[in-house]
Scaffold this active site. Structure first.
Site, mmCIF file in Angstrom:
data_model
loop_
_atom_site.group_PDB
_atom_site.id
_atom_site.type_symbol
_atom_site.label_atom_id
_atom_site.label_comp_id
_atom_site.label_asym_id
_atom_site.label_seq_id
_atom_site.Cartn_x
_atom_site.Cartn_y
_atom_site.Cartn_z
ATOM 1 N N ASP A 85 0.870 -1.175 0.000
ATOM 2 C CA ASP A 85 0.000 0.000 0.000
ATOM 3 C C ASP A 85 0.907 1.224 0.000
ATOM 4 O OD1 ASP A 85 -1.998 1.904 0.416
ATOM 5 O OD2 ASP A 85 -2.998 0.773 1.997
ATOM 6 N N ASP A 96 -3.532 7.190 -3.687
ATOM 7 C CA ASP A 96 -3.439 6.121 -2.687
ATOM 8 C C ASP A 96 -3.789 4.825 -3.411
ATOM 9 O OD1 ASP A 96 -3.632 4.527 -0.435
ATOM 10 O OD2 ASP A 96 -5.131 5.766 0.589
ATOM 11 N N HIS A 161 -12.046 5.999 1.514
ATOM 12 C CA HIS A 161 -12.114 7.328 2.113
ATOM 13 C C HIS A 161 -11.949 8.413 1.072
ATOM 14 C CE1 HIS A 161 -7.703 7.046 1.680
ATOM 15 N NE2 HIS A 161 -7.908 5.785 2.000
ATOM 16 N N HIS A 169 -7.285 11.009 4.866
ATOM 17 C CA HIS A 169 -8.541 10.366 5.259
ATOM 18 C C HIS A 169 -9.599 11.420 5.491
ATOM 19 C CE1 HIS A 169 -6.203 6.567 6.411
ATOM 20 N NE2 HIS A 169 -6.951 6.289 5.379
ATOM 21 N N GLU A 194 -10.961 0.874 -1.245
ATOM 22 C CA GLU A 194 -10.006 -0.174 -0.865
ATOM 23 C C GLU A 194 -10.668 -1.358 -0.173
ATOM 24 O OE1 GLU A 194 -6.981 0.938 1.990
ATOM 25 O OE2 GLU A 194 -7.975 2.808 2.452
ATOM 26 N N GLU A 286 -6.587 -1.422 -4.023
ATOM 27 C CA GLU A 286 -7.032 -0.037 -3.846
ATOM 28 C C GLU A 286 -6.651 0.829 -5.041
ATOM 29 O OE1 GLU A 286 -5.168 1.993 -0.513
ATOM 30 O OE2 GLU A 286 -6.728 3.524 -0.493
#
Ligand code: CO
Length: 305
Positions: A85, A96, A161, A169, A194, A286
């Site tokens: 990640d 992300d 998020h 976030h 994710e 993700e």
């Protein structure tokens, strides 16, 4: 969203995507986790990205937030389910992204591949819905369906998020199951989706020593040692960092002292490793997407239908 912002999101996404593909290629039996992460970090810097958070690799029952300390000796082995990640930002605009690597050669390899496929299919189904007007609950619903129909459990207390400038976030929270939420996606919202699939409980808890932290406030610190370490931490602009980065610069003793002081002053947020409650194996995929009629998946650097 103005063009400059859009371009920054796309650039961050491209770098994150390249670093992720590169990083996944390094996750093989016998490789050192620490060395792999250091190569990934170097790649992100080389490509011109800044870290939105430290690249991390969580193994097997640990769903997220494992970042090896400087003395870590972890070596990848057959049958590992590794989640890489990483987050890149350009001028605060974040990409992300995460992918699961199954290290083959174990007896249950086929099941592990299906587990990885479950979170991947869930992500792909949800990305197609990242359009203005879609209820967020719809995303959770398809994620849950894709994972359950393959015989696994979605991790219900981890979610996707929203992203904002220098914020990793933000609202909305994107549930990994059919949750009761009234949130609706709107144009140009940037979200990270994710899904996590588990062979176990489908719920994680916080366990072990945190090596990922973020500054969560500002207070004057009396100790000179802490002030010096804090100076480095402030360069991360409120984004998460890992202990190892500080140890490299300030040494282990000084870093531990400063983190303790900052924690006591309640200006440090810790992110401990997150294992599954029943210690089942967990996969994750993700992507970051800009909500549009044709969703723009920045970490794929292409539009999806
Ligand atoms: Co994320």
């Amino acid at each position: 969203m103005d063009q400059e912002t859009f371009d920054s999101y796309i650039k961050a996404g491209k770098i994150a995507s390249q670093a992720l593909t590169y990083g996944c290629s390094l996750i093989v039996e016998g490789a050192s986790m620490l060395e792999v992460l250091e190569k990934i970090e170097a790649k992100i810097v080389e490509l011109g990205g800044d870290f939105a958070f430290p690249p991390q690799i969580s193994l097997n029952d640990v769903a997220a937030h494992y970042c090896p300390p400087a003395e870590d000796k972890t070596v990848f082995k057959k049958g590992d389910v590794a989640k890489l990640d990483l987050g890149v930002h350009i001028d605060g605009y974040v990409a992300d992204t995460a992918r699961t690597v199954v290290i083959g050669g174990s007896e249950d390899e086929e099941k592990l591949r299906l587990l990885s496929e479950a979170s991947k299919a869930a992500l792909e189904a949800a990305l197609k819905l990242a359009k203005p007007g879609t209820p967020v609950s719809e995303l959770g619903k398809v994620i849950e369906q894709e994972i359950k129909k393959r015989g696994f459990n979605p991790v219900v207390n981890l979610s996707g998020h929203g992203l904002a400038r220098f914020v990793i976030h933000d609202s909305p929270s994107i549930p990994n199951f059919e949750a009761a939420t009234n949130a609706i996606l709107h144009k140009d919202q940037v979200i990270a989706i994710e899904p996590f699939a588990s062979t176990g409980a489908g719920q994680i808890y916080e366990s072990g020593n945190p090596t990922i932290h973020a500054l969560s406030g500002a207070k004057p610190m009396r100790s000179q040692m802490t002030r010096e370490v804090l100076k480095t931490i402030q360069t991360y602009k409120g984004l998460p960092f890992t202990t190892r980065w500080l140890v490299k610069k300030h040494g282990a003793g000084k870093t531990a002292f400063a983190l303790k002081e900052l924690r006591n002053a309640r200006v440090l947020h810790d992110y401990p490793p997150l294992p599954d409650k029943a210690h089942g194996l967990v996969s994750q995929h993700e992507h970051t997407v800009i909500v549009r009629e044709k969703p723009v998946v920045t970490t794929l650097s292409e539009e999806i239908a």
